[in-house]
Scaffold this motif. Structure first.
Motif, PDB file in Angstrom:
ATOM      1  N   SER A  11       3.519  -2.164  12.882  1.00  0.00           N
ATOM      2  CA  SER A  11       3.543  -0.983  12.023  1.00  0.00           C
ATOM      3  C   SER A  11       2.448  -0.027  12.495  1.00  0.00           C
ATOM      4  O   SER A  11       1.739  -0.281  13.478  1.00  0.00           O
ATOM      5  CB  SER A  11       3.294  -1.375  10.560  1.00  0.00           C
ATOM      6  OG  SER A  11       1.946  -1.795  10.378  1.00  0.00           O
ATOM      7  N   GLY A  12       2.293   1.065  11.763  1.00  0.00           N
ATOM      8  CA  GLY A  12       1.247   2.020  12.114  1.00  0.00           C
ATOM      9  C   GLY A  12      -0.152   1.459  11.927  1.00  0.00           C
ATOM     10  O   GLY A  12      -1.122   2.024  12.437  1.00  0.00           O
ATOM     11  N   ASN A  13      -0.259   0.337  11.190  1.00  0.00           N
ATOM     12  CA  ASN A  13      -1.569  -0.289  10.956  1.00  0.00           C
ATOM     13  C   ASN A  13      -1.920  -1.339  12.017  1.00  0.00           C
ATOM     14  O   ASN A  13      -3.011  -1.906  11.975  1.00  0.00           O
ATOM     15  CB  ASN A  13      -1.599  -0.951   9.578  1.00  0.00           C
ATOM     16  CG  ASN A  13      -1.461   0.060   8.456  1.00  0.00           C
ATOM     17  OD1 ASN A  13      -2.001   1.155   8.540  1.00  0.00           O
ATOM     18  ND2 ASN A  13      -0.720  -0.305   7.410  1.00  0.00           N
ATOM     19  N   THR A  14      -1.005  -1.587  12.935  1.00  0.00           N
ATOM     20  CA  THR A  14      -1.253  -2.596  13.967  1.00  0.00           C
ATOM     21  C   THR A  14      -2.186  -2.022  15.038  1.00  0.00           C
ATOM     22  O   THR A  14      -2.012  -0.890  15.495  1.00  0.00           O
ATOM     23  CB  THR A  14       0.072  -3.026  14.638  1.00  0.00           C
ATOM     24  OG1 THR A  14       0.974  -3.499  13.629  1.00  0.00           O
ATOM     25  CG2 THR A  14      -0.157  -4.128  15.655  1.00  0.00           C
ATOM     26  N   ASP A  15      -3.181  -2.841  15.447  1.00  0.00           N
ATOM     27  CA  ASP A  15      -4.121  -2.397  16.492  1.00  0.00           C
ATOM     28  C   ASP A  15      -3.692  -2.861  17.872  1.00  0.00           C
ATOM     29  O   ASP A  15      -3.870  -2.125  18.857  1.00  0.00           O
ATOM     30  CB  ASP A  15      -5.529  -2.922  16.177  1.00  0.00           C
ATOM     31  CG  ASP A  15      -6.110  -2.263  14.942  1.00  0.00           C
ATOM     32  OD1 ASP A  15      -6.453  -1.069  15.017  1.00  0.00           O
ATOM     33  OD2 ASP A  15      -6.198  -2.937  13.895  1.00  0.00           O
TER      34      ASP A  15
END
Length: 694
Positions: A649-653
């Protein structure tokens, strides 16, 4: 003329009041067997015509079954099979792919509109070009259009419309449909190519969807989708099990042509080709418009879906003069119905069994347009809400979409029943008692319930479980339907030859899946606890339980005998603790867990929590790692303060991609601008953060 006239009865004893006390096969000579086979084929074809075309069967279903079984036994015993035999309607070996073939004549589309003035414009143009004509008006079936080619009366091929010039040869599938004659009757042309519409009757569609919902499968959106999905199955046996039918409505080419369309349609039943009984011949375009209005009023009472009417010039010479464009015939026009919008009747109610056993009542609807999407089912949520809204089968309701996604019944617009729908006392799938927890109803069958089993296997393999790539909803359903999975534990008994025998599996995909399964035999404890699908226990709660108890045996013993101990764990209150306890004391669940543990050894948890070197970072893993399993890698980064999730997701680093990584996760990472690390880059990152890898 049809076969079953009075004079033919003496020649064929299997037409009227046929005997079913057959002589043993071993008492027949080959000549006698051949004679009996021909009589049975002739009789069964006529019984099919009487049943499917005339709706006037001559014999009872049980007698028909006895004749059919005898024919099948004779063909097998004396090696007398034939492509035109009625026994071919039971399917056959699966196909690898469909052959593309060219149509005898182009199957063009029809110019259409829902505006009455466009219909009048069509009528005015026809009158200008060819004068006054009569029209044949027919329902516009919402199914799958196909070409059926007969040579010397025998079905040579059946082809989907495709692009209008060529389509897929689905003859073997078409032979399984009862209303498709293998051999034409009567005085038929030597060559005949007809156009027909394959469809699924509405009551059969609802019954089929109900079965799919109760099995935990995704239902079809509407009868047309169900028909299209069925006719293109590679396994004819699957097609034979589904309730398809055909109406024939046009001649594409023939060795003998009639002067008018009405004459063609009148002769179709003589050949055994089923014609719709709502066809009418009218004098002018205004009468055709009136016909359409009458069909719109009758629409809900029909046993099949229609989305308008087709208006055709009757005279064939006039058709030739009018000609065609590159896309459509200029002698026909479709006057469409407006889409049903939001208000529709409830035809049936099915109970969907979730992974945790929760029963969700689902209203099966006459397909309706809601916000531009065709909807054929809607959630009724729970028994309490059903009673509050006083909803039942037969009621006309207003349907909305929650967040433009999930359809639900908003209100009853017109009451067509007495009272409201009552929840069943037993699970429709496994028959286990249904229990209530406030407004929610549950099946008590646990993992012994087939519907919960299928969903449990899916969850076991999901991102929140053991993350077995290549084992999604579709493949789990395929493996369960093939009787290769009857429990979660059966995953560990799968063999490559079994997978290769299934449609869509190749050597690489089979090998990769078996490698994934093999790599899950020693999963991190938290992953294993989560994978069991215990109600209210997700990955976060599973991690806390793993850290608290250290081993699966300790966790299970506490769950079974001291559930109060669970309440001291973060994220676990009295409700969650009681749910965990009920899961493990269920005999069905315990048996499944024990069978899985014969193949799986969950790892013990190192109580050392490590450090916070990776605090604030979120990792996703895909593919196979060389140094450790994906589960161990997730455990490692979590020990050092990071989050490990199953989807990008957009929160994955970071997405860490090992060998044979999943394409979807990599695509998601690119879409979200998430860095993709190979295994060596991942280890380098950990070393740079000061993490000692030993």
């Amino acid at each position: 003329m049809p076969v079953a006239d009075e004079d033919a009865d003496e020649d064929n004893p299997y037409l009227r009041e046929p005997p079913t006390d057959f002589a043993p096969l071993e008492d027949l000579s080959e000549v006698e067997a051949r004679e009996q086979v021909e009589l049975l084929r002739e009789a069964i074809r006529e019984h099919d015509r009487r049943y499917y075309v005339e709706s006037e069967p001559l014999i009872a279903d049980r007698t028909y079954d006895a004749l059919f079984a005898r024919l099948r036994d004779l063909e097998e015993e004396f090696d007398l099979s034939h492509p035109d035999s009625p026994t071919r309607s039971v399917g056959g070996e699966p196909m690898e792919e469909f052959e593309t073939v060219e149509h005898v004549e182009p199957m063009l589309s029809i110019d259409q509109s829902g505006e009455v003035e466009d219909v009048r414009d069509f009528g005015n143009r026809v009158q200008r070009e060819v004068g006054d004509v009569e029209y044949v008006c027919e329902p516009k079936f919402d199914g799958v259009s196909m070409e059926f080619v007969y040579e010397a009366g025998s079905l040579e091929r059946a082809v989907t419309r495709g692009d209008g010039r060529e389509g897929d040869d689905v003859t073997r599938n078409a032979r399984t449909i009862g209303s498709v004659p293998q051999q034409l009757h009567g005085d038929h042309p030597e060559f005949l190519a007809v156009r027909g519409e394959v469809y699924m009757p509405k009551d059969a569609f609802q019954a089929h969807n109900r079965e799919r919902i109760e099995r935990g499968e995704e239902p079809f959106a509407n009868p047309r989708n169900a028909t299209a999905g069925t006719i293109r199955q590679l396994d004819p046996a699957i097609v034979a099990e589904r309730p398809l039918a055909v109406f024939y409505f046009d001649v594409l080419a023939a060795s003998e042509l009639e002067d008018t369309h009405r004459d063609e349609l009148e002769r179709f039943p003589e050949f055994g080709l089923r014609v719709n009984d709502r066809v009418e011949v009218v004098d002018d375009i205004e009468d055709a418009i009136e016909y359409r209005d009458r069909m719109l009023e009758a629409r809900d009472d029909l046993g099949y879906e229609i989305d308008g009417v087709v208006i055709k010039v009757d005279d064939r010479d006039a058709r030739e003069e009018l000609g065609q464009t590159a896309r459509h015939d200029r002698w026909a026009f479709a006057y469409k119905f407006p889409a049903r919008a939001e208000v529709t009747p409830i035809v049936d109610v099915a109970l969907q069994v979730g992974r945790t056993g929760r029963l969700t009542p689902v209203a099966l609807l006459e397909p309706v347009d809601v916000g531009g999407v065709t909807v054929s089912r809607a959630s009724l949520h729970n028994p309490e809400e059903i009673a509050e809204k006083n909803v039942n089968v037969g009621d006309t309701v207003r349907v909305q979409r929650a967040g433009d996604v999930i359809p639900y019944v908003e209100e009853v617009v017109k009451k067509g029943s007495e009272g409201h729908y009552e929840m069943l006392d037993a699970c429709p799938v496994c028959g286990s008692p249904v229990e209530r927890d406030g407004p929610i109803a549950f099946c008590t069958g646990g993992l012994g319930c087939d519907a919960q089993l299928r969903r449990s296997i899916e969850y076991y393999a999901s991102d929140d479980g053991l993350d077995l790539e290549g084992l999604g909803e579709k493949s789990v359903r395929q493996l369960v339907d093939a009787d290769l999975l009857e429990s979660v534990a059966d995953l560990y008994e799968l063999e490559q030859d079994e997978l290769l025998a299934l449609e869509g599996w190749g050597g690489t995909s089979a090998e990769n899946l078996l490698k994934e399964i093999e790599g899950s035999r020693e999963p991190p404890l938290s992953d294993f606890i989560s994978a069991l699908g215990i109600p209210l226990v997700g990955p976060t709660t599973a991690r806390e339980l793993a850290r608290e108890f250290g081993t699966f045996d300790a966790f299970r013993e506490a769950a079974e005998t001291e559930p109060e101990r669970l309440e001291g764990v973060d994220d676990v209150g009295d409700t969650v603790a009681e749910t965990i306890h009920e899961f493990f004391v269920s005999e069905a669940n315990a048996a499944v867990v024990d069978s899985v543990l014969e193949h799986v050894s969950p790892q013990e948890v190192d109580i050392d929590t490590g450090g916070d070197e990776l605090a604030g970072l979120t990792f996703v893993f895909t593919g196979s790692l060389e140094e450790m399993t994906r589960g161990d890698a997730r455990e490692l980064v979590e020990t050092h303060g990071a989050n490990a999730t199953g989807s990008v997701s957009g929160n994955t680093d970071y997405l860490v991609a090992g060998d044979n990584p999943g394409a979807t996760k990599q695509e998601d990472a690119r879409d979200e601008d998430v860095p993709i690390l190979d295994e060596s880059e991942f280890w380098t990152l950990l070393e740079d953060e000061g993490i000692d890898l030993g």
